[in-house]
Design a protein around this motif. Structure first.
Motif, PDB file in Angstrom:
ATOM      1  N   UNK A 193       0.821  -1.215   0.000  1.00 56.22           N
ATOM      2  CA  UNK A 193       0.000   0.000   0.000  1.00 56.22           C
ATOM      3  C   UNK A 193       0.857   1.268   0.000  1.00 56.22           C
ATOM      4  N   UNK A 194       1.835   1.303  -0.869  1.00 54.13           N
ATOM      5  CA  UNK A 194       2.662   2.496  -1.037  1.00 54.13           C
ATOM      6  C   UNK A 194       2.096   3.283  -2.212  1.00 54.13           C
ATOM      7  N   UNK A 195       1.583   4.489  -1.956  1.00 55.58           N
ATOM      8  CA  UNK A 195       0.968   5.302  -3.002  1.00 55.58           C
ATOM      9  C   UNK A 195       1.927   6.323  -3.609  1.00 55.58           C
ATOM     10  N   UNK A 196       3.002   6.636  -2.923  1.00 49.33           N
ATOM     11  CA  UNK A 196       3.996   7.571  -3.450  1.00 49.33           C
ATOM     12  C   UNK A 196       5.052   6.808  -4.242  1.00 49.33           C
ATOM     13  N   UNK A 197       5.955   7.552  -4.842  1.00 45.18           N
ATOM     14  CA  UNK A 197       7.034   6.941  -5.616  1.00 45.18           C
ATOM     15  C   UNK A 197       8.348   6.946  -4.838  1.00 45.18           C
ATOM     16  N   UNK A 198       8.261   6.850  -3.537  1.00 47.86           N
ATOM     17  CA  UNK A 198       9.461   6.738  -2.697  1.00 47.86           C
ATOM     18  C   UNK A 198       9.079   6.032  -1.397  1.00 47.86           C
ATOM     19  N   UNK A 199      10.082   5.510  -0.729  1.00 51.28           N
ATOM     20  CA  UNK A 199       9.876   4.820   0.547  1.00 51.28           C
ATOM     21  C   UNK A 199      11.156   4.877   1.355  1.00 51.28           C
ATOM     22  N   UNK A 200      11.012   5.140   2.677  1.00 52.91           N
ATOM     23  CA  UNK A 200      12.141   5.108   3.608  1.00 52.91           C
ATOM     24  C   UNK A 200      12.146   3.759   4.327  1.00 52.91           C
ATOM     25  N   UNK A 201      13.231   3.034   4.173  1.00 50.68           N
ATOM     26  CA  UNK A 201      13.433   1.792   4.921  1.00 50.68           C
ATOM     27  C   UNK A 201      14.127   2.160   6.225  1.00 50.68           C
ATOM     28  N   UNK A 202      13.530   1.809   7.360  1.00 49.26           N
ATOM     29  CA  UNK A 202      14.033   2.256   8.659  1.00 49.26           C
ATOM     30  C   UNK A 202      14.649   1.132   9.489  1.00 49.26           C
ATOM     31  N   UNK A 203      14.650  -0.081   8.977  1.00 52.23           N
ATOM     32  CA  UNK A 203      15.214  -1.191   9.754  1.00 52.23           C
ATOM     33  C   UNK A 203      16.312  -1.908   8.979  1.00 52.23           C
ATOM     34  N   UNK A 204      17.090  -1.148   8.208  1.00 54.20           N
ATOM     35  CA  UNK A 204      18.182  -1.754   7.448  1.00 54.20           C
ATOM     36  C   UNK A 204      19.315  -2.169   8.376  1.00 54.20           C
ATOM     37  N   UNK A 205      20.073  -3.140   7.927  1.00 51.04           N
ATOM     38  CA  UNK A 205      21.241  -3.589   8.691  1.00 51.04           C
ATOM     39  C   UNK A 205      22.401  -2.640   8.440  1.00 51.04           C
ATOM     40  N   UNK A 206      23.087  -2.263   9.517  1.00 49.92           N
ATOM     41  CA  UNK A 206      24.187  -1.312   9.394  1.00 49.92           C
ATOM     42  C   UNK A 206      25.321  -1.902   8.554  1.00 49.92           C
ATOM     43  N   UNK A 207      25.779  -1.104   7.587  1.00 48.19           N
ATOM     44  CA  UNK A 207      26.932  -1.481   6.788  1.00 48.19           C
ATOM     45  C   UNK A 207      26.741  -2.691   5.893  1.00 48.19           C
ATOM     46  N   UNK A 208      25.473  -3.101   5.631  1.00 51.65           N
ATOM     47  CA  UNK A 208      25.206  -4.304   4.843  1.00 51.65           C
ATOM     48  C   UNK A 208      24.493  -3.921   3.557  1.00 51.65           C
ATOM     49  N   UNK A 209      24.940  -4.422   2.394  1.00 52.01           N
ATOM     50  CA  UNK A 209      24.214  -4.158   1.141  1.00 52.01           C
ATOM     51  C   UNK A 209      22.828  -4.794   1.178  1.00 52.01           C
ATOM     52  N   UNK A 210      21.836  -4.079   0.637  1.00 49.27           N
ATOM     53  CA  UNK A 210      20.452  -4.537   0.595  1.00 49.27           C
ATOM     54  C   UNK A 210      19.978  -4.606  -0.860  1.00 49.27           C
ATOM     55  N   UNK A 211      19.236  -5.672  -1.173  1.00 51.17           N
ATOM     56  CA  UNK A 211      18.633  -5.858  -2.496  1.00 51.17           C
ATOM     57  C   UNK A 211      17.190  -5.375  -2.430  1.00 51.17           C
TER      58      UNK A 211
END
Length: 455
Positions: free
Chosen positions: A273-291
């Motif tokens: 249910x994301x209606x905008x064209x952006x999103x903030x991920x707030x639980x990323x792992x520190x210093x780890x690449x994310x797909x």
């Protein structure tokens, strides 16, 4: 009684019309006379006469050639009442003539064809203002002359179906049919879609599909997906994307779904249910690449989700201080037998072209800081200067005291503090201490007039 049976008959006809039909023939099932069908790779035998000809009659076979390389138009083949053609190819299709005594006895047409595959159709529409596309994949390349059509009509209507020709795409190995949608068409009315594929070897019909224009909506994947770190936020990532070019956001919107995972993790975390064209991920792992991947659907949930976008990789912000400490932990130094030190640096700190694990050798002296020598030398020089100044000053005072035994009256008269009882006036006190040994712990101060005279 008659009206009741008529109603039942009408209902039965409606059910039969609405029921899907699988595998029915949609083209001519038979072959013309004197036509022989053979599949690619198979062996086929052509027979001239039903019974063996007379002994004095020689039977021979010829093939009609067509095209620029045909030459005389016929190519001589083997002799005999029967002609064996092993391992058929599509190029073997053509007209074969049987001759006896120089005159034609029979003409046969050989077709090297593969019966068409039964189509399994899926339809989709990339936007509200686009046509409907129906397609189906193929397991093998269709034989030349294969024809595919799409038939569409409104459900429960007695009107004839409209027919659209389908196109074969060899690289994608599929047939694609385009169904034009007139302006102002009702998106909720059901349509019956059927397909028919035929060639000289036979025909096959796909299962009928009942669709609506809104149920087949399937947008293209979002474009320009990016993942960026946020400064001073080691657990956040900003994901941005844009609408697909086939969807006009001025009239219709999309809703999006974002999924992401740290590179070591096998499963995704999904955000709906994301209606905008952006999103903030707030639980990323520190210093780890994310797909990260994004897909889209019509804003009210009509139709199906698009395919996932291509994978994009992003890493959260890393504190430069932590990065420096991590890099410093990779370097080490250790003494060697000749009194020098070997310093091992990580490959990223070496000059370009240096080998991995290179060792830099330096002497022990080079490891000491030059600032310690500068401070020690400056302090020593300052002490020498102060000592020389004090010696010179006391020497001048001693020479002056030798030139005059007493001070003139009226000069340098100050109140003196008595340090010991019954001591003589300070002006009569000798500049040099009396001869003789000093008592332990005794304090002798001479020439106090100098310190109080102001000279």
């Amino acid at each position: 009684m008659c009206s009741c049976s008529g109603s039942l008959l009408s209902a039965a006809l409606l059910l039969l019309a609405a029921a899907p039909v699988t595998g029915r023939l949609c083209g001519p099932a038979g072959l013309p006379r004197d036509t022989v069908l053979g599949r690619p790779g198979a062996n086929v035998t052509l027979t001239c006469l039903s019974r063996e000809p007379a002994a004095d009659v020689t039977v021979s076979w010829q093939r009609e050639e067509r095209g620029p390389a045909a030459g005389t138009g016929r190519r001589q083949l083997a002799e005999g009442n029967s002609l064996l053609l092993p391992g058929l190819r599509y190029e073997d299709s053509g007209r074969y003539l049987c001759l006896g005594g120089g005159r034609p006895l029979r003409a046969l047409k050989l077709l090297v064809e593969e019966p068409p595959e039964t189509p399994r159709v899926s339809c989709y529409r990339r936007s509200h203002d686009k046509d409907v596309l129906c397609e189906w994949p193929l397991r093998a390349k269709p034989s030349p002359g294969t024809r595919a059509v799409l038939r569409v009509k409104r459900r429960f209507a007695v009107e004839n179906a409209t027919e659209q020709r389908c196109r074969h795409f060899s690289r994608a190995r599929k047939f694609v049919c385009r169904l034009p949608v007139p302006t102002g068409a009702d998106d909720t009315k059901p349509l019956v879609v059927s397909t028919c594929v035929s060639n000289a070897a036979g025909s096959a019909a796909g299962e009928d599909r009942i669709i609506t224009l809104s149920s087949v909506l399937k947008p293209d994947p979002p474009l320009n997906v990016t993942v960026e770190p946020l400064e001073r936020a080691p657990q956040r990532l900003r994901v941005n994307w844009s609408y697909p070019s086939s969807w006009d956001p001025r009239f219709y919107w999309l809703r999006f779904q974002v999924r992401y995972r740290p590179r070591p993790a096998p499963t995704f975390t999904e955000v709906d249910q994301v209606l905008s064209t952006w999103l903030d991920i707030r639980d990323a792992w520190q210093g780890t690449p994310h797909v990260v991947q994004v897909r889209a659907q019509e804003e009210f949930g009509h139709g199906t989700w698009s395919e996932w976008s291509q994978e994009v990789v992003g890493t959260p912000w890393i504190d430069p201080k932590e990065f420096t400490s991590e890099v410093g932990a990779f370097s080490s130094q250790f003494p060697t037998e000749d009194g020098t030190y070997r310093v091992t640096l990580p490959p990223e700190l070496l000059e370009e072209g240096a080998a991995d694990g290179a060792v830099v050798q330096a002497s022990a002296r080079s490891m000491a800081s030059p600032y310690a020598f500068l401070v020690a030398g400056g302090s020593l020089l300052l002490g020498i200067i102060l000592f020389v100044g004090i010696v010179v000053r006391y020497r001048q005072l001693w020479q002056r005291s030798q030139g005059c035994s007493a001070k003139p009256q009226g000069e340098g008269q100050h109140m003196l503090v008595t340090l010991a009882p019954s001591s003589p006036p300070l002006s009569a006190t000798s500049l040099l201490p009396p001869p003789g040994p000093l008592a332990p712990g005794a304090l002798h101060i001479t020439n106090l007039d100098y310190f109080f005279s102001g000279q």
